[in-house]
Scaffold this active site. Structure first.
Site, PDB file in Angstrom:
ATOM      1  N   TYR A  45       0.840  -1.188   0.000  1.00  0.00           N
ATOM      2  CA  TYR A  45       0.000   0.000   0.000  1.00  0.00           C
ATOM      3  C   TYR A  45       0.885   1.251   0.000  1.00  0.00           C
ATOM      4  CZ  TYR A  45      -3.316  -3.552   1.675  1.00  0.00           C
ATOM      5  OH  TYR A  45      -4.076  -4.687   1.837  1.00  0.00           O
ATOM      6  N   PRO A 190     -14.849  -7.110   2.756  1.00  0.00           N
ATOM      7  CA  PRO A 190     -15.950  -7.747   3.476  1.00  0.00           C
ATOM      8  C   PRO A 190     -17.326  -7.247   3.055  1.00  0.00           C
ATOM      9  CG  PRO A 190     -14.905  -6.112   4.853  1.00  0.00           C
ATOM     10  CD  PRO A 190     -14.059  -6.228   3.619  1.00  0.00           C
ATOM     11  N   LEU A 195     -24.764  -3.987  -3.569  1.00  0.00           N
ATOM     12  CA  LEU A 195     -25.564  -4.249  -2.374  1.00  0.00           C
ATOM     13  C   LEU A 195     -27.055  -4.102  -2.649  1.00  0.00           C
ATOM     14  CD1 LEU A 195     -23.406  -2.385   0.294  1.00  0.00           C
ATOM     15  CD2 LEU A 195     -23.435  -4.828  -0.231  1.00  0.00           C
TER      16      LEU A 195
END
Length: 257
Positions: A45, A190, A195
């Site tokens: 990162y 996660p 959605l």
């Protein structure tokens, strides 16, 4: 070692420019303020910039805060590639200690298994670093059940970090293996970006929660070893994510999802 049930993935925190860095530091600090005690980063990162950002934001660290990082990816002209050579792993662990201002990384994860280096050499190097006191615990990322089993013949494995969420269960067998062995499972991504499934939206309406919170609550219900590490650059989303730990799904809602 005990951590909060929901952690924080720091991957999306920007180290530059200055305005974005200040915002990222505020998010990291707010995570700790509201009870997050596990923060996940990696050499990959920003090629260390993310580790330095967290040190600036959070050092000196609270006694109960676990900063976990990952090694095993090297920078190349085209981006990055997996590299699990012992000398590379050793160097990256030393660099992580320097950037994070730590004497020991409590949880050090192998970011990916290098197919060109014997697993025994990769995990064995981490075991040696643990014996030297530079690592407290060893974790793996994106592994199969066979790789996990092989690694456990070499050293104790404390955690596995694979992609997993209510809409993406490719690594179901790995999660089951971790549950059986009481190995912490840190699902990355996660919360799936899509959605709109009726079961998710309907359950969110029933609970007065957001769809993302429902997805996190489903993970917590799914196994006691799961510690989701959702990442965000928004304090509002951060607070929503952490609040998901207080949601309780009924068995019917869980099965529906």
């Amino acid at each position: 070692m005990t951590t909060s049930r929901i952690g924080f993935g720091a991957m999306h925190l920007a180290a530059a420019p200055a305005e974005a860095r200040a915002s990222a530091i505020a998010v990291a600090r707010r995570a700790v303020e509201i009870g997050v005690t596990l923060v996940d980063t990696a050499h990959l990162y920003g090629w260390g910039a993310n580790e330095e950002l967290l040190a600036e934001a959070l050092h000196p660290y609270p006694d109960n805060l676990l900063i976990t990082t990952k090694v095993g990816v090297v920078r190349t002209p085209d981006g990055g590639e997996i590299c699990g050579r012992p000398d590379v792993l050793r160097h990256q662990v030393d660099e992580a200690l320097r950037r994070l201002r730590l004497e020991q990384v409590e949880l050090l994860q192998l970011h990916r298994v290098d197919p060109d280096v014997p697993l025994a050499d990769q995990v064995g190097t981490l075991r040696e670093l643990r014996e030297e006191g530079k690592i407290g615990r060893i974790g793996l990322s994106e592994v199969t059940t066979a790789q996990l089993a092989d690694a456990r013949t070499i050293v104790d494995i404390a955690s596995v970090q694979n992609r997993y969420n209510v809409l993406d269960r490719e690594h179901e067998a790995v999660l089951d293996a971790c549950t059986a062995a009481s190995i912490t499972f840190l699902p990355w991504r996660p919360v799936h970006p899509l959605l709109t499934a009726p079961s998710i939206v309907g359950t969110a309406a029933e609970l007065g929660a957001t769809p993302a919170q429902v997805c996190l609550a489903w993970l917590l219900h799914r196994s006691p070893v799961i510690v989701p590490i959702p990442g965000t650059t928004s304090i509002r989303h951060l607070e929503e994510n952490v609040a998901a730990a207080a949601l309780t799904l009924t068995d019917e809602q869980f099965e529906r999802l």
